[in-house]
Design a protein around this motif. Sequence first.
Motif, short mmCIF file in Angstrom:
data_model
loop_
_atom_site.label_atom_id
_atom_site.label_comp_id
_atom_site.label_asym_id
_atom_site.label_seq_id
_atom_site.Cartn_x
_atom_site.Cartn_y
_atom_site.Cartn_z
N ILE A 217 -27.81 -19.67 -34.03
CA ILE A 217 -28.31 -18.88 -32.90
C ILE A 217 -27.17 -18.14 -32.22
CG2 ILE A 217 -29.27 -19.07 -30.57
CD1 ILE A 217 -31.11 -21.25 -31.60
N SER A 218 -26.04 -18.79 -32.06
CA SER A 218 -24.91 -18.14 -31.41
C SER A 218 -24.46 -16.91 -32.19
CB SER A 218 -23.74 -19.13 -31.25
OG SER A 218 -22.73 -18.56 -30.45
N TYR A 219 -24.47 -17.03 -33.52
CA TYR A 219 -24.09 -15.86 -34.33
C TYR A 219 -25.08 -14.72 -34.12
CZ TYR A 219 -23.92 -12.62 -38.18
OH TYR A 219 -23.89 -11.46 -38.91
N TRP A 220 -26.38 -15.00 -34.22
CA TRP A 220 -27.38 -13.94 -34.14
C TRP A 220 -27.38 -13.27 -32.78
CZ3 TRP A 220 -28.67 -12.16 -38.48
CH2 TRP A 220 -28.88 -12.97 -39.59
N THR A 221 -27.09 -14.00 -31.71
CA THR A 221 -27.17 -13.44 -30.36
C THR A 221 -25.87 -12.83 -29.87
OG1 THR A 221 -26.76 -15.62 -29.40
CG2 THR A 221 -29.06 -14.95 -29.66
N THR A 222 -24.74 -13.21 -30.44
CA THR A 222 -23.46 -12.70 -29.93
C THR A 222 -22.68 -11.85 -30.92
OG1 THR A 222 -22.06 -14.58 -30.65
CG2 THR A 222 -23.25 -14.82 -28.55
N GLN A 223 -22.95 -11.97 -32.21
CA GLN A 223 -22.16 -11.27 -33.23
C GLN A 223 -22.95 -10.25 -34.04
OE1 GLN A 223 -18.82 -11.72 -33.64
NE2 GLN A 223 -18.74 -13.25 -32.01
N HIS A 224 -24.20 -10.55 -34.32
CA HIS A 224 -25.00 -9.71 -35.21
C HIS A 224 -25.28 -8.35 -34.58
CE1 HIS A 224 -27.56 -8.87 -38.59
NE2 HIS A 224 -28.62 -8.67 -37.81
N ARG A 233 -36.41 -15.57 -34.92
CA ARG A 233 -36.68 -15.16 -33.53
C ARG A 233 -37.34 -16.26 -32.71
NH1 ARG A 233 -38.78 -8.92 -34.55
NH2 ARG A 233 -36.97 -8.34 -35.83
N GLU A 234 -38.35 -16.88 -33.26
CA GLU A 234 -39.03 -17.94 -32.50
C GLU A 234 -38.12 -19.12 -32.24
OE1 GLU A 234 -43.26 -20.44 -32.55
OE2 GLU A 234 -42.82 -18.94 -34.09
N SER A 235 -37.25 -19.42 -33.22
CA SER A 235 -36.33 -20.55 -33.08
C SER A 235 -35.29 -20.33 -31.98
CB SER A 235 -35.61 -20.82 -34.41
OG SER A 235 -36.53 -21.17 -35.42
N LEU A 236 -35.05 -19.06 -31.63
CA LEU A 236 -34.09 -18.78 -30.55
C LEU A 236 -34.58 -19.34 -29.22
CD1 LEU A 236 -32.65 -16.98 -32.63
CD2 LEU A 236 -32.48 -15.22 -30.88
N GLY A 237 -35.89 -19.50 -29.08
CA GLY A 237 -36.42 -20.03 -27.84
C GLY A 237 -35.99 -19.20 -26.64
N ASP A 238 -35.35 -19.83 -25.66
CA ASP A 238 -34.89 -19.11 -24.48
C ASP A 238 -33.38 -18.89 -24.48
OD1 ASP A 238 -34.18 -21.73 -24.06
OD2 ASP A 238 -34.85 -21.81 -21.97
N TRP A 239 -32.76 -19.02 -25.65
CA TRP A 239 -31.32 -18.76 -25.73
C TRP A 239 -31.08 -17.25 -25.76
CZ3 TRP A 239 -27.69 -21.84 -24.33
CH2 TRP A 239 -27.84 -23.22 -24.46
N LEU A 240 -30.56 -16.73 -24.67
CA LEU A 240 -30.28 -15.30 -24.55
C LEU A 240 -28.98 -14.92 -25.22
CD1 LEU A 240 -30.89 -12.51 -23.11
CD2 LEU A 240 -29.41 -13.35 -21.27
N PHE A 241 -27.96 -15.76 -25.05
CA PHE A 241 -26.63 -15.40 -25.53
C PHE A 241 -25.85 -16.68 -25.81
CE2 PHE A 241 -22.34 -13.53 -25.27
CZ PHE A 241 -22.54 -12.35 -25.96
N GLY A 242 -25.55 -16.92 -27.08
CA GLY A 242 -24.87 -18.15 -27.45
C GLY A 242 -25.87 -19.29 -27.54
N CYS A 243 -25.35 -20.50 -27.77
CA CYS A 243 -26.20 -21.70 -27.86
C CYS A 243 -25.31 -22.93 -27.71
CB CYS A 243 -26.93 -21.73 -29.20
SG CYS A 243 -27.98 -23.19 -29.44
N ASP A 244 -25.75 -23.85 -26.87
CA ASP A 244 -25.00 -25.09 -26.62
C ASP A 244 -25.76 -26.33 -27.06
OD1 ASP A 244 -22.76 -23.88 -25.57
OD2 ASP A 244 -23.38 -24.08 -23.48
N GLU A 245 -26.84 -26.17 -27.82
CA GLU A 245 -27.67 -27.32 -28.17
C GLU A 245 -26.85 -28.45 -28.79
OE1 GLU A 245 -30.63 -27.90 -27.35
OE2 GLU A 245 -31.69 -26.01 -27.07
N CYS A 246 -26.01 -28.12 -29.77
CA CYS A 246 -25.27 -29.16 -30.49
C CYS A 246 -24.19 -29.81 -29.64
CB CYS A 246 -24.68 -28.60 -31.78
SG CYS A 246 -23.43 -27.32 -31.55
N VAL A 309 -36.33 -13.43 -25.96
CA VAL A 309 -36.57 -14.51 -24.99
C VAL A 309 -37.91 -14.31 -24.28
CG1 VAL A 309 -35.77 -15.50 -22.80
CG2 VAL A 309 -34.13 -15.04 -24.64
N LEU A 310 -38.18 -13.09 -23.84
CA LEU A 310 -39.42 -12.81 -23.14
C LEU A 310 -40.62 -13.03 -24.05
CD1 LEU A 310 -38.28 -9.56 -21.30
CD2 LEU A 310 -38.89 -11.72 -20.19
N ALA A 311 -40.50 -12.60 -25.31
CA ALA A 311 -41.61 -12.79 -26.25
C ALA A 311 -41.87 -14.25 -26.52
CB ALA A 311 -41.29 -12.06 -27.55
N ASN A 312 -40.81 -15.05 -26.55
CA ASN A 312 -40.98 -16.48 -26.85
C ASN A 312 -41.65 -17.26 -25.72
OD1 ASN A 312 -40.00 -16.42 -29.46
ND2 ASN A 312 -37.88 -16.84 -28.85
N THR A 313 -41.75 -16.66 -24.54
CA THR A 313 -42.46 -17.33 -23.45
C THR A 313 -43.97 -17.32 -23.69
OG1 THR A 313 -42.76 -15.34 -22.10
CG2 THR A 313 -40.70 -16.57 -21.80
#
Length: 372
Positions: A217-224, A233-246, A309-313
């Motif tokens: 997710i961090s790659y797709w939202t910050t580098q791609h 897209r659905e797996s991104l959930g509400d992660w707008l930029f980066g990801c700290d899940e792990c 993020v908005l679509a995933n709501t």
Amino acid sequence: MFGPTEPAAVALQQAAEERGFVVAWAPTDLPSFVVSRYRNWVEDMRQAGMGQLARNIEVRLNPSSRLAWARSALVLAAPHGFPDPGPPPGGVRIGRVGRIFWVREQDYIQRRVQPHLDELKEICHRLGGRCRDYVEQGPLSFRSYGVLAGLGWIGRNGMLINQHLGSYMTLAVLLTSFELADASEHPFRCGRCKLCVESCPTGALIGDGTLDANRCISYWTTQHLDLIPFKFRESLGDWLFGCDECQSVCPWSPEASRFWEGYEPDPDLAHPDLTDFLVLSNHAFAQKYAQSAFERVGRPRMARNALVVLANTRDSGYLPLVRLGCEDPSPLVRATAAWACVRLGGRKDAERLLSDPELLVRDEARRALELG
């Protein structure tokens, strides 16, 4: 941990510690298994679109090949386990941002970290040594040096984990000409725990201390640079930029209490208003988010992320905001908006984009309508 054998190197370490860094020493030669693992990772194309990670591999894995005088690496860690500053009032603040992006990027590296490194290099020279610095964007394998220095171990989440700081650390390395005593790597302390692997929304973690950036997710939202693939897209959930899940599920991650004094988290970066990315002009956006990671990637990509993020709501109440993306000057934003409109019940909005002048937008609208 182990240390230098020269008094001058001890003095350099003390100077770094006085500046608030967590410090440890490592040899410049990486173990053969680290070298082969990195080469295999690149050969398997797990760096995704981050081509810089596949360049200058010889220097990245063997800095002595270019700097023959280098004998040791002083590893500096600046903890960024700072507390959440809380959201500012107003706005649509529903997207999460990775903790490291809560600070003005250029501010903490160029204005905060770099001056300390420059001072330490000058001290090193006065002590009779040679020195070269690298921070996060440099070519070195920072986490591997952190392990060699005894600062921590590479966890199953691919992060350098410290028993007291967790994995919330910004790393820098000073290559020096000072000699060291024998190396002593930090033991692996993840045990049987696989919480990070199990919690990754996209299955990006391999489980052996590496990750597949093609699924991150961090790659797709910050580098791609382009459209985020439908399947993620659905797996991104509400992660707008980066990801700290792990990192957030890791038992070694401490409560946010210890952080380097140079860090100043910005509430507008920790909890940005998604409206900004769909309303502000590129110029106004650059002014508001100057020197941040948001400015680095640009408004269109932040708008792309915001639409996901908005679509995933699945909340149709956000449809008026998403519709703004259908009129955006960027084809990337309009294409993502087509999918977001369908997700929120705005099929007619997506249908209008079937006549968009850009093929990218027309194709994306068609596909979104077909998939429903």
